[in-house]
Design an enzyme around this catalytic site. Structure first.
Site, PDB file in Angstrom:
ATOM      1  CG  ASP A   1       0.954  -9.989  -4.101  1.00  0.00           C
ATOM      2  OD1 ASP A   1       1.671  -9.651  -5.060  1.00  0.00           O
ATOM      3  OD2 ASP A   1       1.526 -10.643  -2.767  1.00  0.00           O
TER       4      ASP A   1
ATOM      5  CB  SER B   1       5.586  -7.907   0.261  1.00  0.00           C
ATOM      6  OG  SER B   1       4.972  -6.754   0.097  1.00  0.00           O
TER       7      SER B   1
ATOM      8  CG  HIS C   1       4.773  -8.908  -4.533  1.00  0.00           C
ATOM      9  ND1 HIS C   1       3.540  -9.182  -3.781  1.00  0.00           N
ATOM     10  CD2 HIS C   1       5.711  -7.954  -3.209  1.00  0.00           C
ATOM     11  CE1 HIS C   1       3.592  -8.656  -2.771  1.00  0.00           C
ATOM     12  NE2 HIS C   1       4.584  -7.835  -2.567  1.00  0.00           N
TER      13      HIS C   1
END
Length: 563
Positions: A67, A349, A130
């Site tokens: 990520d 996600s 994220h």
């Protein structure tokens, strides 16, 4: 060496292609990231029967996460009470020594990765948020009084709060394919058990096959291009492809109309001193309305429901394999963040790391299971109904089709004890790849060994021993179309299963034999399921195959297309 990345001109690639060792060249592309109620919603905390209550919080399992990096020092990555990583761990942590611990055991950056120096010039620290969010969703530690703007206050944690985390940064504003592959190969070499990848792209299929060949489970996001069909990504059959669903919590904000009607919506802004009053919608006074803030609502009916943005099948590459595979929570997910302690965002996600953490719980319970067995356990125990025992609905509030939900919504407790599994060895995918008509060079590049499809007995997509079934039926009067499947008993010995198959009107289906008897654990039995048209219908249709014993129901979704 199985591959390398380099800056080459088209002429240089053409010259290289004439060399004996050359297999395939792929241009490097940029990919985008697919952007705490859920442990309770998924039953992990459910009394004495919850998965966590059986002393299974993912201890000893290593989750590798590709990520945008990690936020070191965040309380979600505290290692209180955690043992050291298992002896097989070979990775390293490129953070200050005070941030590396028994929870965060690995942290490396592969952005602008220099293979010669084996280093990246970009820090592994997360500048986006994220990666921090997905990591804590998969395996974040328990954090008290977590909230966002005072809402959703409570105890936060990931799905596998005692699992170890290894972070592989492959993304800044975007994610380069060569960096993704470098990160995946490093994770495999370091000794992770699960790979969690909340981004999409062709490299994931390549790196993912290498991972499952080493016994590593790979969980991927389905993409955020819904509600259109034919938009699903990460659709290789050796990957778990995860769509997104809602949970039974909302942050209720209601519009009250002058005639008394109330229309419910949501808002993260919930001022405590707001005085609600009717105001004109049009000046001068015409219709009126007021906004009423109602705070956090739990046990919201019709949950889970499909998220509108969740990508749908069929797969454009391999339409004979039902994708996505499964749904997991992906709407309004509270998890760790880089610029503040917690944030709430939505996307596949977010659903992907839920399944990554759940697969770690299954891996802890069954360390000898293959990636395919873990996937089968997740799919065949999935729920098809919401908390009102009604079909899972889509954004139009009608029952969602199989191309949207796959096998259904994940049920962790049932997945740990599925009864039967549809297993696959890495070599079983080679006849499938050859059956797709892929060139020898491409098949060889995927499986990382030389393959001549002319010497392989290829199979159709429907013949792969997959937990779901997809069949295309020609005109009425045609012969039966039959597929053979093999199941492995992972439940108790001396158990009998009976087949029950339900299909749409216009289709006849039969299963032979209709009963399977298992004397031993790990015993395998095969059966044949056959289909034939009996009516004038056309287009997509659905069905279910169930193997039923006294203790288990093993479900396989059936996707049918009538020509």
């Amino acid at each position: 060496m199985t591959g390398f990345s380099a800056f080459l001109t088209e002429k240089e690639v053409e010259a290289m292609s004439k060399l004996d060792w050359f297999l395939q060249a792929y241009p490097s592309r940029a990919y985008r990231l697919h952007t705490t109620r859920t442990p309770t919603f998924l039953g992990l905390r459910r009394g004495k029967q919850g998965v966590w209550r059986s002393s299974n919080m993912g201890e000893g399992v290593i989750i590798g996460l590709l990520d945008s990096g990690i936020t070191p020092g965040h309380p979600s990555f505290d290692d209180y009470g955690m043992p050291p990583p298992p002896a097989k761990w070979k990775g390293r942590c490129d953070l200050n020594a005070s941030f590396c611990n028994n929870k965060l055991i690995g942290a490396r950056s592969f952005v602008n990765y220099d293979g010669r120096k084996r280093r990246s010039n970009v820090t592994v620290v997360d500048a986006d948020g994220h990666g921090t969010h997905t990591a804590s969703t998969a395996a974040g530690a328990f954090v008290k009084r977590a909230n966002i703007y005072g809402l959703a206050r409570g105890l936060a944690s990931g799905m596998a709060p005692r699992a170890h985390l290894a972070i592989y940064k492959v993304c800044l504003e975007s994610c380069a394919s060569d960096d993704i592959l470098a990160g995946m190969d490093a994770a495999v070499g370091d000794g992770v058990d699960v790979l969690s990848i909340s981004l999409g792209g062709d490299p994931i299929a390549l790196g993912g096959f290498n991972a499952i060949s080493k016994g590593i489970f790979v969980s991927c996001s389905a993409g955020n291009s819904g509600p259109d069909h034919y938009t699903v990504s990460n659709d290789a059959p050796w990957l778990l492809t995860v769509g997104a669903s809602t949970v039974d919590r909302s942050f209720r904000a209601t519009v009250k109309l002058g005639d008394g009607q109330e229309l419910d919506g949501e808002s993260m802004y919930q001022p405590s001193n707001y005085k609600s009053k009717l105001l004109p919608l049009v000046y001068p006074a015409a219709p009126t309305a007021a906004i009423i803030f109602k705070g956090t609502a739990l046990r919201v009916p019709n949950s889970p429901a499909l998220a509108s943005f969740s990508s749908r099948g069929p797969s454009q590459i391999t339409p004979g394999i039902l994708k996505p595979d499964i749904l997991g929570p992906g709407v309004n997910v509270l998890a760790a963040w880089n610029t503040q302690k917690f944030n709430m965002i939505s996307g596949t996600s977010m659903s992907c790391p839920h399944l990554s953490g759940i697969s770690a719980l299954i891996k802890h319970a069954h360390p000898d299971w293959s990636p395919a067995a873990i996937k089968s356990a997740i799919l065949t125990t999935a729920r098809q109904k919401d908390n009102r025992q009604q079909p899972i609905v889509d954004e139009k509030h009608v029952p969602a089709d199989l191309f949207a939900v796959g096998a259904g919504h994940v049920d962790p407790q049932r997945a740990i004890d599925p009864g039967l599994v549809y297993d696959l060895a890495p070599g079983d995918y080679i006849p499938y790849l050859c059956g797709l008509g892929i060139k020898d060079e491409s098949v060889s590049a995927i499986v990382r060994k030389n393959v001549k499809c002319s010497s392989v007995k290829s199979i159709t997509e429907g013949e792969l021993n997959y937990p779901s079934i997809t069949v295309t039926l020609p005109a009425i009067g045609s012969k039966w179309i039959s597929y053979t499947r093999t199941v492995t008993n992972v439940g108790k010995p001396m158990t009998e299963y009976s087949a029950a198959v339900d299909v749409a009107k216009g289709v006849t289906a039969r299963v032979r034999p209709a009963k399977l008897y298992f004397k031993e654990v790990n015993q395998k039995q095969s059966f044949t399921i056959s289909f034939r048209r009996n009516g004038d219908g056309f287009g997509p249709a659905e069905g279910r195959l169930r193997w039923v014993s006294k203790e288990h129901v093993v479900r396989s979704p059936i996707s049918i297309f009538m020509e």
